[in-house]
Enzyme design. Structure first.
Site, PDB file in Angstrom:
ATOM      1  N   GLY A  22       0.755  -1.241   0.000  1.00 47.32           N
ATOM      2  CA  GLY A  22       0.000   0.000   0.000  1.00 47.32           C
ATOM      3  C   GLY A  22       0.782   1.286   0.000  1.00 47.32           C
ATOM      4  N   GLU A  47       3.939  -6.681   1.732  1.00 44.36           N
ATOM      5  CA  GLU A  47       3.450  -7.131   0.405  1.00 44.36           C
ATOM      6  C   GLU A  47       3.350  -5.948  -0.543  1.00 44.36           C
ATOM      7  OE1 GLU A  47      -0.528  -8.426   1.218  1.00 44.36           O
ATOM      8  OE2 GLU A  47       0.092 -10.113   2.451  1.00 44.36           O
ATOM      9  N   TYR A  77      -9.379   5.613 -12.250  1.00 41.48           N
ATOM     10  CA  TYR A  77      -9.288   6.281 -10.929  1.00 41.48           C
ATOM     11  C   TYR A  77      -9.023   7.776 -11.046  1.00 41.48           C
ATOM     12  CZ  TYR A  77      -7.696   1.442 -10.095  1.00 41.48           C
ATOM     13  OH  TYR A  77      -7.540   0.086 -10.097  1.00 41.48           O
ATOM     14  N   CYS A  85     -12.738   4.472 -28.451  1.00 38.20           N
ATOM     15  CA  CYS A  85     -13.952   5.245 -28.692  1.00 38.20           C
ATOM     16  C   CYS A  85     -14.762   5.448 -27.423  1.00 38.20           C
ATOM     17  CB  CYS A  85     -14.780   4.549 -29.758  1.00 38.20           C
ATOM     18  SG  CYS A  85     -13.839   4.439 -31.270  1.00 38.20           S
ATOM     19  N   GLU A  86     -14.203   6.157 -26.488  1.00 41.37           N
ATOM     20  CA  GLU A  86     -14.894   6.526 -25.246  1.00 41.37           C
ATOM     21  C   GLU A  86     -14.293   7.853 -24.800  1.00 41.37           C
ATOM     22  OE1 GLU A  86     -16.132   4.074 -22.359  1.00 41.37           O
ATOM     23  OE2 GLU A  86     -15.918   2.203 -23.470  1.00 41.37           O
ATOM     24  N   TYR A 138       0.597  -1.696 -12.062  1.00 46.79           N
ATOM     25  CA  TYR A 138      -0.806  -1.587 -12.482  1.00 46.79           C
ATOM     26  C   TYR A 138      -0.925  -0.916 -13.856  1.00 46.79           C
ATOM     27  CZ  TYR A 138      -1.224  -2.596  -7.534  1.00 46.79           C
ATOM     28  OH  TYR A 138      -1.080  -3.167  -6.294  1.00 46.79           O
TER      29      TYR A 138
HETATM   30  N1  LLP Z   1      -1.557  -7.050  -0.750  1.00 47.86           N
HETATM   31  C1  LLP Z   1      -2.882  -7.110  -0.975  1.00 47.86           C
HETATM   32  C2  LLP Z   1      -3.693  -8.081  -0.260  1.00 47.86           C
HETATM   33  C3  LLP Z   1      -3.468  -6.210  -1.895  1.00 47.86           C
HETATM   34  O1  LLP Z   1      -4.776  -6.253  -2.092  1.00 47.86           O
HETATM   35  C4  LLP Z   1      -2.657  -5.279  -2.589  1.00 47.86           C
HETATM   36  C5  LLP Z   1      -3.236  -4.355  -3.563  1.00 47.86           C
HETATM   37  C6  LLP Z   1      -1.270  -5.278  -2.328  1.00 47.86           C
HETATM   38  C7  LLP Z   1      -0.762  -6.172  -1.398  1.00 47.86           C
HETATM   39  C8  LLP Z   1      -0.322  -4.350  -3.015  1.00 47.86           C
HETATM   40  O2  LLP Z   1      -0.625  -3.005  -2.771  1.00 47.86           O
HETATM   41  P1  LLP Z   1       0.358  -1.843  -3.283  1.00 47.86           P
HETATM   42  O3  LLP Z   1       1.637  -1.939  -2.495  1.00 47.86           O
HETATM   43  O4  LLP Z   1       0.617  -2.051  -4.726  1.00 47.86           O
HETATM   44  O5  LLP Z   1      -0.397  -0.611  -3.025  1.00 47.86           O
HETATM   45  N2  LLP Z   1      -5.129  -1.056  -9.422  1.00 47.86           N
HETATM   46  C9  LLP Z   1      -4.974  -0.056  -8.389  1.00 47.86           C
HETATM   47  C10 LLP Z   1      -4.341  -0.606  -7.142  1.00 47.86           C
HETATM   48  C11 LLP Z   1      -5.097  -1.749  -6.514  1.00 47.86           C
HETATM   49  C12 LLP Z   1      -4.450  -2.332  -5.320  1.00 47.86           C
HETATM   50  C13 LLP Z   1      -5.177  -3.518  -4.806  1.00 47.86           C
HETATM   51  N3  LLP Z   1      -4.494  -4.264  -3.796  1.00 47.86           N
HETATM   52  C14 LLP Z   1      -4.191   1.132  -8.956  1.00 47.86           C
HETATM   53  O6  LLP Z   1      -3.804   1.094 -10.119  1.00 47.86           O
HETATM   54  O7  LLP Z   1      -3.992   2.116  -8.274  1.00 47.86           O
END
Ligand code: LLP
Length: 417
Positions: A237, A276, A319, A345-346, A373
């Site tokens: 996160g 993570e 987002y 086309c959006e 992502y």
């Molecule tokens: N662990 C779990 C259980 C998660 O659900 C996620 C992300 C992570 C780790 C990794 O999180 P990070 O360090 O990357 O923030 N598609 C969205 C982000 C969705 C994140 C969902 N879960 C975007 O492009 O901003």
């Protein structure tokens, strides 16, 4: 060493290779990752103290990229059987894999047990029951951790906040102790730890510390009930600096702050601390190159139409996410304000709005911070082939994914007789 993405006489370079040359040789749209950048991000994490990093595969699942992390000794956080297969294909070890996700299927649980993943992060009682049953059928004992939902506000986009009461994730705090008791009573499960993940693109440490306080209280209760907790998984996160004013803490400082907070509680026994992260390992390590197809200046808006769309990089349309957009070369002249939009086309197909740029038809643009992502959320909408992906390592270029062919997009389709 110069930073992995830097300019030489005004022209953008990825490590030792010019971005213009990459676009010329491999075509656009094109994802380009820097090996040095992703390795630096990993080292920044582990430089913070004794932790275990599990790369969130959802952020970038290219096996060439995952393989580099495997070589560094990283673990992996997965949310599907498909991601597990990718980790193994990349040379990752099952014993370093944490299996997260709110909806694991029977087949996915079987596969995880069969290859011997390190831990299942479980989110509900029915999931515990299913895992226990399958482990029993396989004559195995599945290692588990409960993902608890600490109900803290990570102050991020609602779609990527996951630790609030009204999010679908985790076991509600008040249900956590009885759920641990239930797990401890299941013959084919072994309780290993506790885990939480409160959201993504979080730019301050405070929500983590708030969540930790709650989680550590819960650990005391669970251990008080005679159930040992061997590891704390703090989740992912941590945000990155997309260039729009939100500056997250430094990765090393972030890890130090979390470890110091845990130390303060004088936990009776040292527990392993796991992370993570996805975005903060990969986001800054990648760019997407794209070419200006047409310029359409107008009375209300100036549109720059590029060859990459919402199907290639979904984050802006999904987002309203900000990604810095730069020209790869820096011509002299007067800039204008442009909306940088894709060909899909959006009206939602845009990459950047109101950007001050000096643009000419045919120019190559770099969309920054696209390493996480980016490709993993790409689609084939409008029957557009997904881009190629490269890893640059010094002066070497590795094609880690070839550009898709259109034929491959309908290869599994059939005419009706
Ligand atoms: N662990 C779990 C259980 C998660 O659900 C996620 C992300 C992570 C780790 C990794 O999180 P990070 O360090 O990357 O923030 N598609 C969205 C982000 C969705 C994140 C969902 N879960 C975007 O492009 O901003």
């Amino acid at each position: 060493m110069a930073t992995p993405f830097h300019r030489v006489n005004g022209a953008l370079f990825v490590e030792g290779v010019s971005a213009t040359a990459l676009a010329g040789a491999y075509g656009t749209p094109l994802y380009v990752y820097s090996r040095a950048a992703l390795e630096a991000a990993y080292h920044a994490y582990v430089g913070g103290g004794p932790i275990k990093v599990h790369v969130a595969v959802k952020a970038n699942s290219n096996i060439g990229v995952l393989g580099l992390f495997a070589k560094l000794g990283a673990g992996f956080d997965i949310v599907s059987g498909g991601e597990l297969q990718r980790v193994l294909a990349a040379g990752g070890r099952a014993r370093d894999v944490v299996f997260s996700g709110v909806g694991k299927s029977v087949a996915e649980m079987r596969m995880g047990i069969d290859v011997g993943v390190k831990c299942f992060n479980v989110e509900s009682i029915p999931e515990l029951e299913r895992l226990n049953e399958i482990a029993g059928q396989m004559g195995a004992v599945a290692p588990i951790s409960l993902r608890v939902n600490p109900d803290v506000d990570p102050k991020t986009h609602p779609y990527i906040s996951t630790g609030l009461k009204d999010n679908k994730f985790g076991v509600a705090f008040e249900d956590a102790l009885p759920t641990y008791r239930a797990a401890a009573g299941m013959k084919n499960l072994r309780v290993m730890g506790i885990d939480c993940h409160i959201g993504s693109q979080i730019t301050s440490v405070e929500p983590y510390l708030d969540a930790l306080d709650k989680v550590l209280d819960l650990v005391d209760e669970v251990e008080g009930a005679g159930i040992e907790i061997h590891h704390l998984d703090v989740g992912g996160g941590l945000g990155i600096d997309y260039g729009n004013g939100d500056v997250p803490p430094d990765r090393t400082e972030f890890v130090r702050a979390i470890l110091a907070h845990i130390e303060k509680r004088k936990a009776p026994r040292k527990r392993e601390v796991w992370f993570e992260p996805g975005r903060s390992l990969l986001g800054d390590a990648g760019i997407m190159l794209t070419t200006v197809e047409f310029l359409k200046p107008g009375a209300a808006k100036n549109f720059c139409i590029i060859d990459a769309g919402m199907n290639d990089l979904a984050r802006p349309s999904m987002y309203q996410a900000y990604h810095a957009v730069e020209t790869v070369e820096q011509p002299q002249g007067k800039s204008r304000t442009w909306d940088v939009v894709g060909p899909v086309c959006e009206s939602g197909c845009w990459i950047g709005r109101d950007r001050e740029l000096l643009l000419r038809q045919g120019d190559v643009l770099a969309v920054r911070s696209a390493g996480a992502y980016g490709f993993t959320m790409a689609s084939n909408y409008n029957t557009r082939a997904r881009p190629a992906e490269l890893v640059v390592d010094g002066a070497k270029v590795h094609v880690v994914r070839e550009r898709e062919t259109i034929e491959s997009l309908y290869a599994g389709e059939h005419l009706v007789e």
